[in-house]
Each structure stands twice: as C-alpha cells, then as structure tokens.
Enzyme design. Structure first.
Site, mmCIF file in Angstrom:
data_model
loop_
_atom_site.group_PDB
_atom_site.id
_atom_site.type_symbol
_atom_site.label_atom_id
_atom_site.label_comp_id
_atom_site.label_asym_id
_atom_site.label_seq_id
_atom_site.Cartn_x
_atom_site.Cartn_y
_atom_site.Cartn_z
ATOM 1 N N ASP A 458 0.862 -1.169 0.000
ATOM 2 C CA ASP A 458 0.000 0.000 0.000
ATOM 3 C C ASP A 458 0.909 1.232 0.000
ATOM 4 O O ASP A 458 2.070 1.156 0.410
ATOM 5 C CB ASP A 458 -0.887 -0.023 1.249
ATOM 6 C CG ASP A 458 -1.812 1.173 1.316
ATOM 7 O OD1 ASP A 458 -2.316 1.591 0.259
ATOM 8 O OD2 ASP A 458 -2.018 1.694 2.421
ATOM 9 N N ASP A 655 -2.040 -1.237 5.833
ATOM 10 C CA ASP A 655 -2.339 -0.741 7.178
ATOM 11 C C ASP A 655 -3.786 -0.331 7.369
ATOM 12 O O ASP A 655 -4.187 0.021 8.478
ATOM 13 C CB ASP A 655 -1.440 0.456 7.520
ATOM 14 C CG ASP A 655 -1.720 1.656 6.618
ATOM 15 O OD1 ASP A 655 -2.351 1.460 5.557
ATOM 16 O OD2 ASP A 655 -1.299 2.771 6.967
ATOM 17 N N ASP A 659 -7.129 -2.691 3.171
ATOM 18 C CA ASP A 659 -6.089 -3.687 2.919
ATOM 19 C C ASP A 659 -6.409 -5.035 3.557
ATOM 20 O O ASP A 659 -5.756 -6.032 3.244
ATOM 21 C CB ASP A 659 -4.740 -3.204 3.468
ATOM 22 C CG ASP A 659 -4.286 -1.894 2.847
ATOM 23 O OD1 ASP A 659 -4.427 -1.764 1.616
ATOM 24 O OD2 ASP A 659 -3.818 -1.015 3.584
#
Length: 768
Positions: A458, A655, A659
């Site tokens: 990410d 995080d 996700d």
C-alpha cells in the site's frame, strides 16, 4: 531563494477541493463556504468546525479520493453472512460457523478444533503432567526399568487408572483433531499422534488384562510411552501457541467501527435515539461532529468533512456536501449532517469487506503446514509397515508375536521429537522477531517466506508517512521562508481543513509565530484573502493566479507538481511572495528498501486507493514499475488472488481496512503496526515499529527459520525412518530385531538433538 524540500507527496489535493473555513466554536450554518486554492471538483463543506474526535478515529489521518465513488462493484452475491442487523456486537452476523479454523492460524495442529485456545493447552498440559509423573515412575520404558523407578503392590492398578484418565483427558484434543483430519481425508500430525496414543493405551489395557486375568506369558505395556507422548505433544502445542500472537478477530473489529445507537430523524422533524439494528434503508439519521457514521448513505442536509482513514486507509479528511455518499464506519469531522441510509446488511461497504476477509481467511487456513506433510507420510508409512509386519509375522510365527511387532511399529512411530521439532523453532524465531520489531501471528508465514515472488505494498502509511504535511516552502520575493510561513499561518489560522492543518502544524514545528490576520474572506474557487499589517494578502491556487493575471514559473514548481504535491501561492501587491507544497511524504528509508527488495529477486508492486497521478509520482520516485491506483478493497484482493492463483508467493503489506481482505488473501500478510486493528488482525505478521526495513529482517529470519525447521524435521522423522523398518523386523533374517528399549533411547536422543538445534537459531541483528 530559501527552499525547504522533501520527497514525493500525495497528489490528491491537486484534484480535490478544500475549503478555508473559520475556526469557530459556534455553528456557522448560514455562512458562505470558503474555497481553498487547489481543487474545484469536490463539493464545499460547511463551517460547523467542531473538530474530529481523534480518539474515535484511528491514530492515522488518512485519505481516500474514491470514497465518494460507487462501491456497488464490490459484488459478493455469494455471501453467506447474515448482515441484516449490524449492531455493535457483530452486526447481527451469523458467526456460528466461524471458529478459529478460519482464523488463518495453522499451528501445525492439522485439523484440530482451534477452539482449544492457549489457556486450554496450558491447563491440559499441567494437569496431564501431574497424571504422567506417577506413570513415568511406576511404569517401565518399553520394558526397561529406569534407576528412579519402583513399584509396590497395586501400583499397576494406579498406572491403569491414571493412564485411562490421561488418555481420555490429555489425549482428547488429539483424538478430536484426528477425527477432523480423517473426515477431511487428510491425515496429518493429529492422526499420527492419535494412532500412537490409541495403540499405546488399548494394547496396554490388553496387557494389563492378560497379565492379571489370562494364563499367558507376561505382556509388555506402553503406559510410559502413552504418558510421555501426550505430555510432550501438549507441551509442543502450548509452546507454539504461546509463541505466536492470537489471531484476534478482524470481523469483530470491523463490526466495532459502527456505533450501538443512532439518532433517527422522524417525519415530523423530531429526533429519536434507536438501536442500530432497527435501521433500514431510506431511514434518515442525524450524525453530529465526532460521531461515527453508522451506515452507508447519502447526505440530505449539511456539509462536513469525513475522516475515512479507519475504513479506506487513506490520509486526509474528505469534504462532503448534499448528495455526497458516506461510508459506515467513517468518522464525521466537523459538521452535523442528515443522511439517508442506502446500505445496511449485506449491501453495506463494511459487510462486503467482512465477507472478503472471512473467505480469504477460510481459504488460507487450508494451507498445509510442513510438519503436517511430514506427519502425513509417516502415518501412511507406519500404518503400512505395521500391517505388513503383522501379516508377515503371523505367517512365520504366531499371533502374539505378530501383534507385538505391529504394536511396536505403531508405538515407535510416535512423533515425540517430531512434535517438538517445529514448536521449538517457532518459539525461538518468535522471540527473535519480537526483539527486532516483528510480531508473528501465524507461524506458517515463516515457512512460506523462503521464496517470495511479489511484494505488494500500500502507499499511504506504508511507503509514505500517511499524513498531509508541508513538503516544501519557498520564498520568491522579499520575504524569507520563515516569514512566508508566518504569513501563511496567519491567513490559515481560522480555517479547519487539511491544508490549513498542515501549514499550522509546520509553523508550530518550527516555532514560527503566525501573523495576525483580520477580515479573512474567501474568494470562491481560488482561495482566500485577509489583511495583515494593514495590507491585503492572498493564498490562491493556480486558477487564482490566472484570474489575477499573475505569471509565475518558479524553477522548482514543476518538480513539486511531478512529485504529486498540492501547491498554494502567497500573493501580495500582484506578486507571488512565496509558495507552499503539501502532500504525503515518502518515508526516508523507502527508496533504499525498494532497491533491496529488487536485489532479493522480488518484484515490488504498489497498490493504492489514491489517484493515478499521486500513485505514479511515488512509484516513479521509488523505482516501482508495477503500480495500481484508485483501488478499492475488492480490487486489491483480486490483484493478490490473481497472483496466488498463478502459483506465485505473494507478500502483501498494508495498514488500512481496505487492505484487510488482501492481507488475509496473500501468502503472507504484513500489517504496519500503526495501522488499523482490522488490518493487524487480518495479517500474519505485524511490523511493530512501522518500519518497511523490518520486512527485510522478516524475510531473512524466515529463511533461517525454515532451514532449522527442515533440519529438525529430518532429525525427528529420521528416527522414525530408521526405527520403523527395524521394529517391523526387516532384518530379522540376519538376527537383528529392534529392541523396544533401544528404540526408546533413540527416541530420547532425537528429541534432545531437536531441542538443541532449535536454540541455535539466530539472525545477524542486535537483540536476537
């Protein structure tokens, strides 16, 4: 020229509209909104600036440009979850089928019922140890009387009683696990253990009856083997479960994002507090500043900014106005709104994320541990060898001899060393990991990380800081950079939006006193203006410069824009006196980290919910060739799933809640420690220091751990491979038959070697 400059930043503000709004303790509903320089596309929020409750939100302030987009493409029509009432305590979900076997935590316990948590193993171990000690003292080891052993009249009855209790109490989890493994047609460690303890107990029961009530020669019992195997296996599982963290319940954490009660607006305009489960589509709800948005919906009245960080994993509050969509689980930042519910139950954003996490965890839990693979083969080998030995010895000798050989094979196959081979390594590696910023939640991650093909990351909070901050200030006229910041802070002091917060935070960081600004007003669509020291000053965007017919082509302007920054201009007397760039800064160590990942032969991939321009800027800066932008949770999960289906080993690092499904789906999910609880609970590994470099430490540790596991499995299984044929009597024609006592000695030696080998695991980093 004074210049302050950092790495690429989040470009979201270049396409999002921000309002400059007075900071006021009172509601200013009737006041016209103030428009910030940079983004004309997003609707303008109101002025009810009471501030977001950061205790309700996550510790990160994240953004999500696509939050207003249609989430309907997250279509999970095969959902088996009942979400018709999403209350705080699991949103009405049917979790009756969701036991720990879906948690993604395979502890090498095969098909064992994972409702047996660590406390149960601890209790069973200690009680079983109490039962086992008298058996070990009173019962010979495969026919050998050890120096500390003794007997007394009736001691064999004591051994029988204690052995029976131990078999049904201490052996219960293994018998249950074996039942589940056989039901799934996948015998593994539990079945091997169950075979060993069952044969030991029932043959010992037969031996007791034969020795006391039948006129036959003395028959050797295996109560000693029964007791030691159960105790050692319970110890091994306790060690392993104690070493790894509990998986937690990501689904519970998702449900807890929603409030228990909501405020309903009735047809007559009155307000009523009701439980969340009573909410249906078309219900009108009132959400005040700092409250959690209870469901998906559309704003009917009011304007605000919404903190969607806990849901989307992006870094700034999103402006919302009439007609904008809101997501259940986000936090209302600064204005009271009236919303109409559009999504409850299975239709809601969170419900669909929950379903993706549940399915991914269930699929992942089917992964077979390395020790289970070895145990499966040993089970088949022992079963075949034992049956063949019985048949052959029945043909060449008699029934008692044949039965004795078969039982000896089955007991010799008891995996004492094998049962400790993996848990001891896991305990050691987990301890090392904890001292080096890694929390291991699933020990299978250590086995699966020896070869990784793709590392999917990410952007926000992983590669970047995850906060919207000043990335550069330049003085372009007679002022210094510090003076530019003082003027900017003075004009922004009464505003409450991400750009203002970033500027004010920078001024506070540098101990810059903001100039006193009066008569601060908006210039719709371009920025704001105010009076400082009796003179008019403005903060405008590029559009504002064009309207004011001001030309500016600074040397660093293009560089800032290419890096995805939001640019605002400080204007006085028709000239640009300074510029400020804001964005989400790339972490200083990210570039070196990406290069090291490439050096390991792993392909880095960036998957973010951010816009294409911002994502590409960061990808280009870090040298990431594969970049995917504007991705929602199901997009990320699909990306990971596609790689996995191709047979690739995928590490996903993230995080945010967006996700969570992909973290659960990946071969190995790694959560940033500063991320949301849902992401952490969906992951296999947590970076407690939130440092990407620790991923490299994990990969190094994983390789060494797997090497130790394989070594220990060879020591543990090697004993069986050597002893089983001898116990079956393959060398009987030349006069060699494995004495059970010799087998017991070999078993003890292999167990000791396994323990010593596990303790030698280390990595070249401080704290191990």
């Amino acid at each position: 020229m004074n210049q302050k400059k950092t790495s690429p930043a989040d470009n979201r503000q270049t396409s999002s509209h921000h309002r400059h709004e007075p900071r006021n303790e009172q509601d200013n509903k009737g006041q016209e909104g103030l428009t910030h320089p940079q983004a004309e596309e997003v609707p303008e929020p109101s002025h009810e600036m009471n501030g977001v409750d950061h205790q309700e939100a996550t510790s990160k302030q994240q953004e999500h440009e696509s939050a207003d987009s249609n989430h309907a493409h997250m279509d999970h029509k095969d959902s088996s979850m009942d979400h018709s009432h999403m209350d705080h305590e699991m949103s009405g979900m049917d979790h009756s089928h969701m036991n720990h076997e879906m948690s993604g935590m395979d502890h090498g316990m095969g098909g064992m019922d994972h409702s047996m948590h660590m406390g149960n193993f601890k209790q069973k171990f200690w009680l079983s140890l109490v039962l086992a000690i008298p058996i070990v003292i009173l019962s010979p080891m495969m026919g050998i009387e050890l120096p500390f052993q003794f007997t007394f009249p009736g001691s064999d009855w004591v051994v029988l009683l204690l052995g029976t209790i131990l078999f049904f109490y201490g052996g219960q989890p293994f018998l249950s696990g074996a039942k589940m493994e056989l039901k799934q047609k996948s015998p593994a460690m539990m079945t091997l253990i169950a075979m060993g303890i069952t044969v030991s107990y029932f043959y010992s029961l037969y031996a007791f009856i034969a020795n006391h009530f039948l006129a036959v020669p003395h028959v050797m019992d295996f109560f000693w083997e029964l007791a030691t195997l159960i105790v050692i296996m319970l110890l091994g599982h306790w060690i392993e479960m104690n070493a790894v963290s509990n998986a937690g319940n990501a689904l519970q954490k998702l449900a807890e994002l929603l409030p228990k009660e909501v405020i309903r607006k009735n047809a007559d305009g009155s307000e009523e507090q009701i439980p969340l489960e009573e909410v249906t589509n078309k219900t009108q709800l009132i959400v005040r500043s700092g409250d959690k948005v209870p469901t998906d919906g559309t704003i009917l009245e009011g304007e605000t900014t919404i903190d969607e960080s806990a849901v989307t994993g992006e870094s700034r509050r999103v402006p919302k106005t009439i007609g904008s969509t809101v997501i259940g689980g986000s936090v209302n930042g600064n204005g009271t709104i009236t919303m109409e519910v559009t999504g409850t139950g299975e239709d809601s954003y969170l419900a669909k994320v929950m379903e993706m996490v549940r399915k991914a965890q269930a699929d992942k839990s089917r992964l077979e541990a390395l020790s289970d693979k070895v145990a499966k083969w040993l089970f088949y080998i022992a079963l075949v060898a034992g049956v063949l030995a019985f048949a052959v010895w029945l043909f060449v000798a008699d029934l008692p001899t044949a039965l004795d050989r078969m039982v000896t094979v089955f007991v010799i196959a008891c995996p004492h060393a094998l049962g400790l081979a993996i848990p001891l390594v896991v305990a050691r590696s987990t301890s090392i990991a904890a001292k080096n910023g890694l929390l291991l939640k699933n020990r299978n991650a250590l086995e699966n990380a020896h070869h990784v093909d793709y590392l999917i990351l990410d952007k926000t909070g992983t590669l970047t800081e995850g906060t919207f901050t000043v990335t550069g200030i330049e003085a372009t006229g007679s002022l210094s950079a510090s003076e530019v910041l003082a003027y900017l802070a003075g004009l922004e002091k009464t505003a409450n939006h991400p750009i203002a917060e970033g500027i004010l935070a920078q001024a506070e960081k540098e101990n810059i006193t903001a100039k006193k600004a009066t008569d601060v007003q908006t210039r719709t669509g371009i920025g704001l203006e105010g009076v400082i020291d009796g003179q008019k000053w403005l903060i405008v965007n590029q559009k504002g410069l064009e309207q004011l017919t001001i030309q500016y082509q600074g040397n660093s302007l293009k560089n800032y824009q290419e890096q995805g920054n939001t640019i605002s201009y400080l204007v006085h007397d028709g000239k640009v006196e300074g510029i400020v760039a804001l964005g989400d800064k790339v972490k200083p160590e990210a570039s070196q980290f990406i290069q090291k990942v490439k050096d390991l032969g792993i392909t880095p991939v960036m998957a973010t919910g951010d816009n294409q321009a911002a994502a590409q800027a960061v990808a280009d800066y870090l040298g990431i060739e594969a970049s995917h932008a504007a991705m929602l949770p199901d997009d990320k999960e699909r990306l990971v799933s596609d790689y996995v289906k191709e047979g690739k080993r995928v590490v996903m690092v993230g995080d945010g809640i967006n996700d969570a499904p992909s973290l659960a789906r990946a071969t190995i999910g790694i959560a940033i420690g500063a991320g949301t609880d849902v992401a952490i609970d969906s992951a296999d590994v947590v970076l407690t220091n939130s440092e990407p470099q620790d991923i490299l430490h994990f990969l190094t540790l994983a390789k060494k751990t797997r090497r130790k596991m394989i070594q220990n499995l060879w020591w543990g299984a090697g004993y069986n491979i050597f002893a089983i044929p001898l116990a079956a009597g393959v060398l009987a024609p030349i006069g060699i038959i494995l004495n059970p006592a010799v087998g017991a000695v070999l078993m003890s030696m292999s167990t000791i070697i396994v323990a010593i080998n596990a303790m030698t695991l280390s990595i070249e980093k401080s704290g191990d």
